[in-house]
Design a protein around this motif. Structure first.
Motif, mmCIF file in Angstrom:
data_model
loop_
_atom_site.group_PDB
_atom_site.id
_atom_site.type_symbol
_atom_site.label_atom_id
_atom_site.label_comp_id
_atom_site.label_asym_id
_atom_site.label_seq_id
_atom_site.Cartn_x
_atom_site.Cartn_y
_atom_site.Cartn_z
ATOM 1 N N UNK A 84 0.774 -1.127 -0.049
ATOM 2 C CA UNK A 84 -0.144 0.096 -0.044
ATOM 3 C C UNK A 84 0.930 1.195 0.094
ATOM 4 N N UNK A 85 1.925 1.085 0.921
ATOM 5 C CA UNK A 85 2.708 2.350 0.863
ATOM 6 C C UNK A 85 4.374 1.879 0.633
ATOM 7 N N UNK A 86 4.820 2.824 -0.239
ATOM 8 C CA UNK A 86 6.411 2.376 -0.655
ATOM 9 C C UNK A 86 6.886 3.682 -0.469
ATOM 10 N N UNK A 87 8.081 3.574 0.210
ATOM 11 C CA UNK A 87 8.864 4.800 0.697
ATOM 12 C C UNK A 87 10.112 4.657 -0.373
ATOM 13 N N UNK A 88 10.532 5.537 -1.220
ATOM 14 C CA UNK A 88 11.594 5.178 -2.258
ATOM 15 C C UNK A 88 12.761 5.748 -1.659
ATOM 16 N N UNK A 89 13.794 5.862 -2.620
ATOM 17 C CA UNK A 89 15.237 6.478 -2.232
ATOM 18 C C UNK A 89 15.284 7.907 -2.403
ATOM 19 N N UNK A 90 16.361 8.451 -1.757
ATOM 20 C CA UNK A 90 16.367 10.078 -1.694
ATOM 21 C C UNK A 90 16.882 10.233 -2.960
ATOM 22 N N UNK A 91 16.441 11.286 -3.548
ATOM 23 C CA UNK A 91 17.080 11.967 -4.773
ATOM 24 C C UNK A 91 18.217 12.934 -4.609
ATOM 25 N N UNK A 94 18.006 15.111 -1.852
ATOM 26 C CA UNK A 94 17.565 14.470 -0.271
ATOM 27 C C UNK A 94 16.204 14.232 0.053
ATOM 28 N N UNK A 95 15.351 14.611 -0.991
ATOM 29 C CA UNK A 95 14.025 14.256 -0.798
ATOM 30 C C UNK A 95 13.528 12.737 -1.100
ATOM 31 N N UNK A 96 12.822 12.175 -0.139
ATOM 32 C CA UNK A 96 12.389 10.964 -0.149
ATOM 33 C C UNK A 96 11.053 10.764 -0.735
ATOM 34 N N UNK A 97 10.593 10.227 -1.953
ATOM 35 C CA UNK A 97 9.296 10.074 -2.251
ATOM 36 C C UNK A 97 8.624 9.031 -1.463
ATOM 37 N N UNK A 98 7.157 9.159 -1.579
ATOM 38 C CA UNK A 98 6.409 8.144 -0.658
ATOM 39 C C UNK A 98 5.283 8.231 -1.622
ATOM 40 N N UNK A 205 15.514 15.329 10.153
ATOM 41 C CA UNK A 205 16.252 16.176 8.820
ATOM 42 C C UNK A 205 15.848 15.611 7.589
ATOM 43 N N UNK A 206 14.911 14.589 7.410
ATOM 44 C CA UNK A 206 14.702 13.668 6.056
ATOM 45 C C UNK A 206 13.353 14.747 5.516
ATOM 46 N N UNK A 207 13.466 14.860 4.644
ATOM 47 C CA UNK A 207 12.194 15.678 3.644
ATOM 48 C C UNK A 207 11.707 14.450 2.777
ATOM 49 N N UNK A 208 10.454 14.078 3.142
ATOM 50 C CA UNK A 208 9.507 13.178 2.566
ATOM 51 C C UNK A 208 8.576 14.006 1.681
#
Length: 217
Positions: A84-91, A94-98, A205-208
């Motif tokens: 249902x939810x996939x958290x990707x790798x940071x671009x 440093x932004x992590x796509x959800x 400090x992570x941006x999603x």
């Protein structure tokens, strides 16, 4: 002397007569019956004993050696159930796509909370992630309950978006989102809202970035 001769003659005649009679009787008597020899008997007919030909096994011959055809086992592929939810790798920034598939989420909490500070509230109810949207119709006078597209600004519009990547709590400073955009499609009955873009900075400090995430509907 003469008398003696006569007596002798008479005696001889008597003897002769006696012998003659005896001879006649002897000839008159039948010879003892003798049974005819038994006809030759045929031996009982016996069928010749059936003789089976001697059992002879065919010469043992080894079957021709045949190699079984080489068959390769079919390739098996493991199909994982979609998440249902996939958290990707940071671009690079440093932004992590959800990515979220709303159709696979557990039933949502979806209610209008009335009171002195009423708001529409929809959020996930599963342990692996937490996404929440609170939309206040009084607090933040830039939005008062209309449908449409608005900024994800908790102060000016009262539209607050929160995110916890592991869903276990407490919330790691995941929200409210700033600088994003939300589209409100339905408020009557079920709430339907889409996060067009919702960047959320957490305490670590992570941006999603939650893009095109629809809750409800």
């Amino acid at each position: 002397m003469r008398g003696s001769q006569v007596s002798a003659v008479v005696g001889l005649l008597f003897v002769a007569a006696a012998c003659g009679g005896s001879s006649s009787e002897s000839s008159a008597t039948n010879a003892p019956a003798t049974e005819a020899p038994a006809p030759a008997t045929q031996p009982p007919a016996t069928e010749p004993a059936a003789t089976q030909p001697p059992a002879t096994d065919p010469p043992a011959t080894d079957p021709p050696a045949t190699e079984p055809p080489v068959t390769e086992a079919p390739e098996t592929t493991t199909t994982l159930a979609p998440e249902a939810i996939v958290i990707g790798e940071a671009d690079g920034d440093g932004v992590v796509p959800v990515a979220v598939d709303g159709t696979l989420l557990d039933p949502l909490f979806n209610q209008f909370i009335d009171g002195s500070d009423p708001f529409f509230h929809v959020h996930t109810q599963q342990e692996d992630v937490f996404i929440s949207v609170e939309m206040y119709s009084v607090f933040g006078d830039e939005w008062t309950g209309e449908l449409g597209t608005f900024p994800t600004d908790c102060t000016t519009h009262g539209i607050c978006v929160y995110f916890d990547p592991d869903g276990t709590g407490p919330l790691l400073g995941g929200g409210p989102a700033e600088g994003g955009q939300v589209t409100i499609s339905q408020l009557d009955g079920e709430i339907v809202v889409t996060l067009d873009a919702a960047p959320i900075l957490t305490d670590d400090g992570i941006v999603y970035s939650l893009n095109d995430v629809t809750l409800g509907g």
